[in-house]
Scaffold this active site. Structure first.
Site, PDB file in Angstrom:
ATOM      1  N   SER A  26     -43.938  73.996   5.953  1.00 43.60           N
ATOM      2  CA  SER A  26     -45.224  73.357   6.256  1.00 43.60           C
ATOM      3  C   SER A  26     -45.134  72.000   6.927  1.00 43.60           C
ATOM      4  CB  SER A  26     -46.072  73.244   4.979  1.00 43.60           C
ATOM      5  OG  SER A  26     -46.619  74.499   4.649  1.00 43.60           O
ATOM      6  N   SER A  65     -51.987  70.673   2.640  1.00 43.65           N
ATOM      7  CA  SER A  65     -51.208  71.715   3.311  1.00 43.65           C
ATOM      8  C   SER A  65     -52.004  73.005   3.463  1.00 43.65           C
ATOM      9  CB  SER A  65     -49.906  71.986   2.548  1.00 43.65           C
ATOM     10  OG  SER A  65     -48.939  72.576   3.395  1.00 43.65           O
ATOM     11  N   LYS A  84     -47.021  71.563  10.206  1.00 40.60           N
ATOM     12  CA  LYS A  84     -48.416  71.123  10.338  1.00 40.60           C
ATOM     13  C   LYS A  84     -48.527  69.733  10.954  1.00 40.60           C
ATOM     14  CE  LYS A  84     -50.231  73.829   6.435  1.00 40.60           C
ATOM     15  NZ  LYS A  84     -49.034  74.568   6.003  1.00 40.60           N
TER      16      LYS A  84
END
Length: 490
Positions: free
Chosen positions: A130, A322, A133
């Site tokens: 993640s 997230s 991102k």
């Protein structure tokens, strides 16, 4: 014990000081000799007293005064002490819980000095999870701007018989099923952006239709803004059936969650249209038949619209908690803005083009999605460091939300319950985006070292052994905390 009223305390203090001053004035006017004051101040009354020379009260154990490190001259600003960084990270990055493939990069926030890099296996790229991102959010802000909003609207197509009302999806990642929906109000986030909803849009639409004398419509829904598959072909095949992620569409409610049940729906666009039809009927408009997929005519008349929160606020929530689905929606918008292609492929191409145009090399990185769900993504820690430095640079104020949205270690977002076992300097001094997949843990962000200098870091461990995920997170947290506990600059 009851807490004191600060205003009451302040008033008492003011009164005491006023009385003391009044007594002093009386004493001077009366000719009193304040010899005790002269004796206390002595001949050097005008000289400041060194606090270190004042003995502490009896019974108080005061640590010795330490001589501070010399302040680096301006010419040396932005330089890393590579030996200090290596010393701070070496023991933590070699922790067995992180597995046999660990990569890291550290750089000053500004400047072009030498950087620290580490790879336990010799690999240059790893699975970022993640932390991806951060990249997607920065590119979205660059292309669209922090104030950009996404509209969900209705248009009316008139013709013979019953007119067709079309619900047009604008790719609002946080569109809700109703004003009362609690989706996306997690307490993990420090701020919950205001969200539009389909019920409010239905009520506004009904008022406008009634004003124009329309009481009866057929309903279509248009989610054609995005193209290509709704599931990324580089995701595991069971992600959508197992409710890991929703199908990515330009029209949905509650990010594709079932508004009256659990899990995710198989057709988010149709579900949003059904919710809208029910709300429209409740507002007094008869809906003939069931909602049907369509593409709105270019000449259709606007009826009503609702807007998302500004992109900067959307990015804040995405990075803090997230949010996978919302990030994938942003990737589609990135593709539209840069490539005219609202697909996963268009988004991927746009990200790479924008990074290269801003002098950020891929360094062997390959990205297939925006959220980091794909295990086929490969990223260099250097790319993450470069993107964070880009987002923090003075000439890119539109990207600042990437930095301000990073969770604070030990306090906010996905780091609220972490950083409790490493160096005490970690909590509050480190801000970072987390990344977690089975066998993968990553962290990318900034740390303020003991000199007050800001360093940027990225760490990836993508061969974590089974049942070691939690321990690997602790080891990586400890490594980041060590950057906050060192004198890393010179």
């Amino acid at each position: 014990m009851a807490e004191r009223d600060p205003d009451h305390t302040r008033g008492s203090l003011v009164g005491w000081v006023s009385a003391a001053l009044a007594l002093l004035l009386v004493a001077v006017v009366g000719g009193w000799q304040l010899g005790w004051l002269a004796d206390l101040l002595g001949d050097d009354a005008d000289q400041p007293i060194d606090p270190a020379s004042v003995a502490p009260p009896p019974g108080l154990d005061v640590p010795p005064v330490r001589k501070p490190r010399a302040v680096a001259p301006a010419a040396d600003a932005g330089r890393l002490d590579l030996a200090a960084v290596e010393s701070a990270l070496a023991g933590n990055l070699s922790d067995r819980d992180l597995g046999r493939s660990v990569l890291a990069a550290v750089a000053p926030l500004t400047g072009n000095s030498e950087r620290f890099s580490y790879s336990s296996s010799g690999a240059e790229v790893g699975i970022p999870a993640s932390t991806t991102k951060v990249v997607t959010s920065a590119v979205a802000l660059f292309l669209l701007g922090p104030d950009h909003v996404f509209e969900t609207r209705t248009v009316l197509e008139r013709g013979g018989g019953t007119p067709q009302l079309v619900l047009v999806g604008g790719g609002d990642p946080f569109l809700l099923s109703s004003p009362q929906s609690q989706w996306g109000t997690s307490t993990e986030a420090t701020f919950a952006p205001k969200k539009a909803d389909v019920v409010t849009l239905a009520r506004q639409t009904a008022r406008s239709l009634r004003y124009d004398g329309v009481r009866r419509v057929r309903l279509g829904y248009d989610d054609s803004l995005f193209s290509g598959p709704t599931a990324n072909p580089h995701w595991r095949a069971d992600y959508i059936p197992d409710d890991v992620v929703s199908p990515i569409t330009a029209l949905w409610a509650d990010e594709g969650r079932d508004p009256i049940g659990y899990g995710k729906v198989s057709d988010p666009s149709l579900t949003a249209a059904v919710l809208f039809a029910d709300a429209l009927a409740d507002a007094g408009i008869t809906v003939v038949g069931t909602p049907e997929a369509t593409v709105a005519d270019d000449g259709a008349g606007d009826v009503a619209s609702v807007s998302s929160a500004p992109l900067a606020q959307i990015v804040q929530r995405i990075i803090e908690v997230s949010d996978n689905e919302a990030t994938e929606v942003l990737l589609r918008h990135v593709g539209l803005a840069d490539q005219g292609d609202g697909s996963f492929i268009g988004g991927q191409a746009a990200v790479e083009r924008v990074l290269r145009a801003n002098g950020i090399g891929m360094h062997g990185s390959v990205l297939y999605d925006g959220s980091g769900l794909s295990r086929e993504n490969l990223m260099s820690p250097r790319l993450l460091v470069d993107v964070i430095r880009w987002a923090a640079s003075d000439d890119q104020p539109d990207l600042r939300a990437v930095i301000t949205s990073l969770p604070v270690a030990g306090f906010t977002g996905s780091l609220a319950d972490r950083f409790d076992q490493g160096a005490a300097e970690g909590p509050g001094r480190v801000r970072a985006k987390t990344g977690t997949l089975t066998g993968v843990t990553s962290l990318a962000g900034i740390a303020v070292d003991l000199d007050g200098s800001i360093v940027v870091f990225a760490m990836i461990a993508d061969k974590v052994r089974d049942n070691r995920g939690g321990l690997a997170e602790i080891s990586m947290d400890n490594a980041a905390a060590a950057l906050g506990a060192c004198y890393c600059s010179r």
